[in-house]
Design a protein around this motif. Structure first.
Motif: not given
Length: 70
Positions: A3-10, A14-15, A35-38, A45-53
């Motif tokens: 099993t691998k551990i992946f640490v995801l970034s904002s 958001a991508s 999570i705070d950055e998300l 008001y763009n695609t990244k914002g919608k994805n973050a939501q």
């Protein structure tokens, strides 16, 4: 297979709102600061914002109290 551990970034989250789901049979870690950055990105008001939501809504569906209680 190990099993691998992946640490995801904002930025990764958001991508694409499905990023969390792409790591079958592995552990995904999302630091609190991400999570705070998300939350900040979600206000845009763009695609990244919608994805973050969408990602925040998905994460909110988990009962974190049950995951962390002993």
């Amino acid at each position: 297979m190990a099993t691998k551990i992946f640490v995801l970034s904002s930025n990764a989250l958001a991508s694409s709102p499905n990023t969390c789901l792409r790591f079958e049979d592995n552990m995904v870690v999302i630091p609190g600061i991400v999570i705070d950055e998300l939350g900040k990105i979600a206000e845009e008001y763009n695609t990244k914002g919608k994805n973050a939501q969408m990602v925040l809504k998905y994460l909110d569906s988990f009962n974190f109290h049950d995951l962390t209680s002993e």
